[in-house]
Scaffold this motif. Structure first.
Motif, PDB file in Angstrom:
ATOM      1  N   SER A 131      45.499  54.053  34.797  1.00 38.17           N
ATOM      2  CA  SER A 131      44.582  54.809  33.947  1.00 38.17           C
ATOM      3  C   SER A 131      45.256  55.885  33.120  1.00 38.17           C
ATOM      4  O   SER A 131      44.840  56.152  31.993  1.00 38.17           O
ATOM      5  N   GLN A 132      46.272  56.520  33.657  1.00 41.09           N
ATOM      6  CA  GLN A 132      46.891  57.606  32.902  1.00 41.09           C
ATOM      7  C   GLN A 132      47.579  57.105  31.641  1.00 41.09           C
ATOM      8  O   GLN A 132      47.707  57.838  30.674  1.00 41.09           O
ATOM      9  N   GLN A 133      47.947  55.850  31.608  1.00 41.31           N
ATOM     10  CA  GLN A 133      48.588  55.284  30.427  1.00 41.31           C
ATOM     11  C   GLN A 133      47.628  55.183  29.251  1.00 41.31           C
ATOM     12  O   GLN A 133      48.037  55.251  28.102  1.00 41.31           O
ATOM     13  N   THR A 134      46.337  55.030  29.531  1.00 47.15           N
ATOM     14  CA  THR A 134      45.353  54.884  28.455  1.00 47.15           C
ATOM     15  C   THR A 134      44.388  56.063  28.370  1.00 47.15           C
ATOM     16  O   THR A 134      43.456  56.037  27.576  1.00 47.15           O
ATOM     17  N   PHE A 135      44.622  57.100  29.150  1.00 50.58           N
ATOM     18  CA  PHE A 135      43.726  58.243  29.234  1.00 50.58           C
ATOM     19  C   PHE A 135      43.430  58.850  27.863  1.00 50.58           C
ATOM     20  O   PHE A 135      42.277  59.070  27.494  1.00 50.58           O
ATOM     21  N   GLU A 136      44.439  59.110  27.071  1.00 49.62           N
ATOM     22  CA  GLU A 136      44.239  59.733  25.759  1.00 49.62           C
ATOM     23  C   GLU A 136      43.500  58.804  24.803  1.00 49.62           C
ATOM     24  O   GLU A 136      42.654  59.248  24.038  1.00 49.62           O
ATOM     25  N   GLU A 137      43.802  57.520  24.873  1.00 52.45           N
ATOM     26  CA  GLU A 137      43.112  56.564  23.998  1.00 52.45           C
ATOM     27  C   GLU A 137      41.625  56.485  24.343  1.00 52.45           C
ATOM     28  O   GLU A 137      40.774  56.463  23.454  1.00 52.45           O
TER      29      GLU A 137
END
Length: 152
Positions: A131-137
């Protein structure tokens, strides 16, 4: 109401300490017991009695003529249990809920505003890593009002 991430371990009797910061929030609101049920993403959801009543009202309104509503209510409410805190601030998680969430020994409590999520440490680590890989998106799509296309 609930915030933060806390790690604990089950004892030999299947009990786990509710993190002190979360217990303080419960005590400040006069909460003696909570409800735990199967949550989404293979974790458990813990609610105060007040929040649990809100859940009941919301899901009672689902049309029972729809198979998906019946299925959801059976799994969600059928697995629910009322838990009370002992004098040391521990709760006992029933075997069927521990099995659902793959909780064996190490537990992570996540405060998520109106509820506490209870995860196995392994499952939380895996979920968090993905999840942290796409958190900003995801944040950008949600805040900007763009359609949620993560369901592809």
């Amino acid at each position: 109401m609930f915030y933060g991430e806390y790690e604990h371990q089950l004892d030999s009797k299947g009990r786990v300490f509710m993190p002190a910061k979360l217990r303080q929030v419960l005590e400040a609101h006069g909460v003696q017991k909570c409800y735990v049920t199967r949550g989404l993403d293979r974790c458990l959801f813990l609610y105060t009695g007040e929040e649990w009543k809100k859940q009941e009202e919301q899901f009672k309104a689902l049309p029972m003529t729809k198979a998906s509503a019946r299925q959801f209510n059976r799994i969600y409410f059928g697995g629910a249990t009322e838990v009370e805190f002992d004098r040391q601030g521990r709760i006992n998680l029933p075997a069927h809920l521990k099995g659902y969430a793959s909780i064996e020994k190490e537990v992570v409590f996540i405060g998520v505003s109106d509820r506490v999520e209870i995860w196995s440490r392994e499952a939380w680590s895996s979920y968090f890593e993905k999840s942290q890989q796409t958190f900003e998106e995801v944040a950008e799509r949600l805040v900007d009002g763009a359609p949620d296309d993560t369901k592809a």
